[in-house]
Design an enzyme around this catalytic site. Structure first.
Site, PDB file in Angstrom:
ATOM      1  N   GLY A  11     109.917  18.749-121.295  1.00 37.10           N
ATOM      2  CA  GLY A  11     109.368  18.429-122.422  1.00 37.10           C
ATOM      3  C   GLY A  11     108.249  17.476-122.326  1.00 37.10           C
ATOM      4  N   CYS A  12     108.088  16.425-123.011  1.00 38.61           N
ATOM      5  CA  CYS A  12     106.839  15.368-122.898  1.00 38.61           C
ATOM      6  C   CYS A  12     107.160  14.699-121.582  1.00 38.61           C
ATOM      7  CB  CYS A  12     107.012  14.655-124.324  1.00 38.61           C
ATOM      8  SG  CYS A  12     105.725  13.204-124.005  1.00 38.61           S
ATOM      9  N   PHE A  13     105.907  14.773-120.815  1.00 36.83           N
ATOM     10  CA  PHE A  13     106.062  13.994-119.532  1.00 36.83           C
ATOM     11  C   PHE A  13     106.344  12.399-119.745  1.00 36.83           C
ATOM     12  CE2 PHE A  13     101.568  15.345-118.809  1.00 36.83           C
ATOM     13  CZ  PHE A  13     101.154  14.392-119.753  1.00 36.83           C
ATOM     14  N   TRP A  14     106.066  11.875-120.918  1.00 44.14           N
ATOM     15  CA  TRP A  14     106.049  10.628-120.990  1.00 44.14           C
ATOM     16  C   TRP A  14     107.389  10.306-120.929  1.00 44.14           C
ATOM     17  CZ3 TRP A  14     102.658   9.477-126.103  1.00 44.14           C
ATOM     18  CH2 TRP A  14     101.850   9.391-125.866  1.00 44.14           C
TER      19      TRP A  14
END
EC number: 1.8.4.11
Length: 175
Positions: A11-14
């Protein structure tokens, strides 16, 4: 010192940097894009869904200090391995969870850990996270790197809205 790389999409790499970025033996965690067909994709290319890439993190680690098996254990606890349409609030192919292996040993360990998770009964639906050979990895733009450190308030806000932490708490009993 022999370093290796591990590449995970979740998902979101953050939200995928911090869980790995806090252990001895982890040399660096880079946010980026992999698995697509466009050379040097931008964030806009990936987010549009036309480049075929996934947001991912590439971890450089010392396997004598922190093993690939330990990385897999952390990875599984960050994702919904039953969701083929993205992760949490982030939908679409660019957010699909995927393990990208760099050698045969990683492939075998990833397959074994997936099988163990599938047999654990932890999830009501099948564990479907794909395990694919690693391909070219492109670093994301600088403003995406170490986002949780650069803009902790935005990171916390995005993470709290995503539903990720509630899912992790419900399935892994992290209190």
């Amino acid at each position: 010192m022999r370093l290796e790389k591990a590449t995970f999409a979740g998902g979101c790499f953050w939200c995928m940097v911090k869980p790995f970025d806090q252990f001895d033996g982890i040399e660096k965690v880079v946010s980026g894009y992999t698995g697509g067909h466009v050379e040097n994709p931008s964030y806009e290319d990936v987010k549009s869904g036309t480049s075929g890439h996934r947001e991912a993190v590439q971890i450089t680690f010392n396997p004598e200090v922190f093993s690939y098996d330990q990385l897999l254990e952390i990875y599984w606890q960050q994702v919904d391995p039953t969701d083929d349409e993205g992760q949490f609030q982030d939908r679409g192919e660019s957010y699909r969870a995927t393990i990208f292996y760099h050698n045969e040993d990683q492939r075998v360990k990833a397959e074994q850990s997936k099988q163990k998770l599938a047999e654990s009964g932890r999830f009501k639906k099948p564990v479907i996270t794909p395990i694919e050979p690693a391909s070219e990895f492109y670093d994301a733009e600088e403003y995406h790197q170490d986002f949780y450190k650069k803009d902790p308030d935005a990171y916390k806000e995005d993470r709290s809205q995503s539903g990720r932490d509630e899912f992790i708490d419900a399935h892994w009993n992290h209190k």
